[in-house]
Design a protein around this motif. Structure first.
Motif: not given
Length: 823
Positions: A295, A337-338, A355-357, A415, A417-418
């Motif tokens: 990012q 990030g994650k 990334k989030e997605n 999905q 998670r961090d």
């Protein structure tokens, strides 16, 4: 409460006891914390200043107590190779205790510096922050790799990576102030000009005028300039043209960009005009481990211009959305990030930023996919429970098991998670359609269980049958059941070969057939030879083996062997008390003779005729009259330096010096050294040369004699005003040389005087208090130590010593009084 009153000796006697014990303990506390003079001279001879090396390492945060780590840190920081070798020389001596660790100070540690980049050091500027490289889990490996994917790419940026300010650029380059252009014209008119874009954005052409160049792409500038020049040189615009023109960029103007956020050195950097975000960050060392690689933001004129994902470069080698930097661009590195870890049977296990997605399938792709050993029926995720979902704050982890195959085929999306930790399991190291045979067969190994191999006899045939020493009365079949339990089945190998169904079992997967050999079942009989043979030890006893055979197996006699006789010890039958009796046999070797170094025996020698038995021990004595040749070496200021053979058992130091032609006028007898087994023998060469036989030393094989040149100096080291060499003056004492060196400092702990002959005297502070000065010899060394020279753990705790001493004295007095009371 019961109070016992005891009588103690007078206070004077008690004080004397305390002082004696205190003195003994205090002297034990003060051990050598200083660099030996010979080592100092050795390092200086190699061009190594220990203090300068330690200061440089301290500034850069390099740990000199670990040579492997020091090498790795220095290489990462771009330290020149010559300085690295000096650091290694000092570091190895610190590790072995030759240089005290008290010379080191603890460097300041800062968080997350495993990148190992220091742009200030690489550019020759002093670093503003002292940092120590923290290697984490892999700090014991010689070349550790960061467990966080991608960050190791920025470690140790090579010196060669320095984007040139000259060279070709693409046609879309935007020309601006500071750029240098080269205009070349040929044909009917010929000239060449180097043109610099001025602050107003113009270039000046002699005899033509000024032309605005800034703000135009290079391709457009060529077109506009050709059209403008065509007004003066019409041949540029005719068809066909008679004049030709080319415009190239010869020097790029540098631009200033600002790198902010999670980097080691945030601030402004000057980079070449053609830099991209990737090349600029690579040049300055990249993000810290806590910084994001996915990012990275480019801010232009106060607004976000683009977001760069370094994973495109690291995993694909390119980014279709490359951003070229311009003046005053800001590159911002946010926090990572994650973050998810993946381990086990993947090709690139590491810790990744997602990334989030992005899903578990994306993570598997980043990890390079599965290895062939991956078990696709099961995958496990260790997950940190989110704050709102924690029932017990102290228990915040859970395990999630799932099948891997649906994720690979896309039938299931998981999905992440961090903080997730993913583990891909391995298949078992078990082959279901195989059986094994070992032992006395021609081809032991693992074989496929199938149509050609069904029974034990089939397996033996497949292994090219039994070896000659196979034991036929018994073999073992080890069978592994479904629950991995192993069952031992005893079989008769002879009946297996006859296809007896009671023994020729039908094989099952993972069966293991063991066939024993007669050799391994027999008692291992051996004989032993000791003494003056080349290879003493135990040897297998063979049939009809004689003493002569044993001596040959042991490599023959040594040079000092006694050939007339040897001794053999043999265990005989037990006596009436049940004890084993040892028989001693004296062997005659009178016929043994040497022929070109190989010994032969006469026909009637005991060595040739005596057959050995199990556990016989042969002793070959050494010849008491054998005297090996012995040598010593003398170097330095003598007439004939070199190696000398000792001519007699008691040859002395004076004898060898005389044989070497004596000490030259330039020689320094008082500083002569006798080295024996890497240790110095303290001896007075001066007294020996004056004929003092009591000072002389009998030499031994391997002794080294060194006669140095006259130094004409005295070395003063340690806690003084100025360390160095001071001109020797006959008769002067320690205080004189200390005064010449600026005097001992206030925190002086001790004074050591090492005379030229190696004798060392501990003078202590009494020299300063009572002015007791011994005379200093030429070539001597005076070492003044301070409290800082002692490591904290080795420093004397005076109060503790006094307390322990008083307790010891009290215990002794109590025992004495109790003893007297019992009389």
């Amino acid at each position: 409460m019961k109070i016992t009153l005891v009588r103690v000796p007078s206070r004077s006697a008690l004080l004397l006891c305390v002082l004696l014990i205190f003195s003994a303990q205090f002297s034990r506390q003060l051990q050598g914390q200083y660099i030996p003079q010979e080592m100092q001279q050795e390092l200086v001879g190699q061009g190594i200043d220990v203090n300068a090396v330690i200061d440089l390492a301290r500034q850069l945060g390099i740990d000199l107590q670990n040579p492997d780590r020091a090498l790795l840190q220095a290489r990462r920081l771009g330290v020149p190779e010559a300085d690295i070798q000096k650091m290694l020389a000092v570091s190895r001596r610190i590790k072995t205790g030759q240089i005290p660790t008290s010379l080191l100070l603890e460097p300041l540690m800062i968080e997350e510096t495993e990148r190992g980049i220091s742009p200030f050091y690489l550019t020759g500027r002093k670093p503003e922050v002292r940092e120590q490289i923290v290697l984490g889990e892999a700090d014991e490996e010689p070349l550790p790799v960061s467990p966080y994917f991608g960050y190791q790419f920025f470690r140790g940026v090579p010196d060669e990576f320095d984007i040139s300010a000259v060279g070709p650029v693409d046609d879309e380059y935007l020309v601006g102030f500071g750029d240098e252009l080269r205009l070349t014209v040929w044909g009917a008119a010929e000239f060449q000009y180097d043109l610099q874009v001025d602050r107003e954005g113009r270039i000046y052409l002699p005899n033509v005028g000024q032309f605005t160049a800034a703000g135009k792409r290079l391709q457009r500038l060529r077109r506009d300039l050709k059209k403008w020049l065509g007004r003066t040189y019409s041949g540029l615009a005719t068809t066909p043209p008679t004049i030709f023109m080319d415009l190239t960029l010869t020097r790029l103007r540098p631009i200033k960009v600002f790198v902010l956020g999670e980097v080691a050195r945030p601030g402004g950097y000057t980079v070449p005009n053609s830099s991209t975000v990737f090349s600029a960050l690579y040049r300055v060392g990249g993000p810290l481990t806590r910084g994001s690689l996915r990012q990275i933001q480019v801010i232009r004129n106060g607004k976000p211009k683009a977001t760069v994902d370094f994973y495109n470069y690291l995993l694909k080698g390119y980014d279709s959305n490359q951003i070229r930097l311009t003046e005053n661009d800001h590159i911002f590195i946010p926090l990572r990030g994650k973050t998810v870890k993946i381990a086990g049977e993947v090709k690139r296990p590491a810790i990744y930023e997602v990334k989030e997605n992005e899903t578990l399938a994306d993570l598997l792709e980043y990890a390079g996919g599965l290895t062939p050993r991956a078990y696709t029926k099961r995958l496990q995720i260790e997950r940190i429970i989110a704050f709102p979902d924690r029932k017990d704050p102290s228990i915040a982890r859970e395990l999630i098991d799932m099948e891997l195959e649906p994720i690979l085929t896309g039938r299931r999306t998981v999905q992440l998670r961090d903080g997730d930790s993913v583990y891909v399991f391995s298949i078992l190291d078990v082959v279901n359609n195989a059986v094994t045979v070992s032992g006395a067969v021609v081809q032991p190994g693992t074989y496929e269980l199938g149509a050609s191999i069904r029974t034990l006899s089939d397996l033996i045939v497949a292994a090219d049958s039994l070896a000659g020493e196979a034991y036929l009365a018994k073999g073992d079949l080890v069978r592994t059941l479904d629950d991995s339990t192993k069952v031992l089945i005893s079989i008769d190998i002879a009946k297996v070969l006859l296809n007896d169904p009671e023994h020729d079992y039908v094989l099952q997967p993972r069966d293991h057939l063991v066939i024993y050999s007669l050799d391994e079942l027999r008692i291992k009989e051996f004989v032993t030879v000791k003494g003056a043979v080349k290879q003493p030890g135990d040897y297998p006893l063979q049939q009809n083996m004689t003493v002569e055979d044993l001596i040959f197996k042991a490599g023959g006699f040594k040079e000092d062997a006694f050939f007339k006789s040897a001794q053999l010890s043999r265990l005989s039958s037990k006596n009436n008390h049940g004890d084993a009796k040892v028989e001693i046999i004296e062997l005659s070797l009178v016929g043994a003779k040497s022929d070109n170094g190989v010994f032969a025996y006469g026909e009637n020698d005991d060595a040739r005729s005596l057959v050995l038995k199990h556990r016989d021990v042969l002793y070959v004595r050494s010849n008491p009259d054998f005297i090996p040749q012995q040598h010593v070496e003398i170097t330095g200021e003598v007439l004939f330096p070199g190696a000398y053979a000792l001519q007699k058992d008691n040859e002395s130091l004076a004898d060898v010096i005389q044989r070497a032609g004596g000490i030259l006028e330039t020689g320094f007898a008082q500083g002569g050294r006798l080295i024996r087994e890497n240790q110095r023998v303290v001896v007075s060469f001066e007294a020996i040369m004056e004929g003092d036989t009591r000072a002389d030393v009998i030499l031994l094989d391997g002794d080294q004699i060194v006669i140095p040149r006259k130094p004409n100096t005295v070395a003063v080291r340690g806690n003084v005003g100025i360390e160095g060499l001071i001109k020797y003056r006959r008769g002067k004492k320690v205080a004189y040389y200390l005064d010449q060196a600026g005097g001992a400092q206030e925190n002086t702990l001790d004074i050591l005087l090492t005379q030229a002959n190696g004798a060392t005297y501990k003078l202590g502070r009494k020299l300063l208090i009572f002015r007791q000065n011994p005379v200093v010899d030429e070539g001597a060394t005076i070492l003044v130590t301070s409290e800082e020279d002692i490591r904290p753990e080795d420093r004397t705790d005076t109060r503790q010593i006094i307390s322990e001493s008083l307790a010891m004295v009290t215990s002794v007095l109590t025992v004495l009084l109790l003893t007297q009371g019992l009389k």
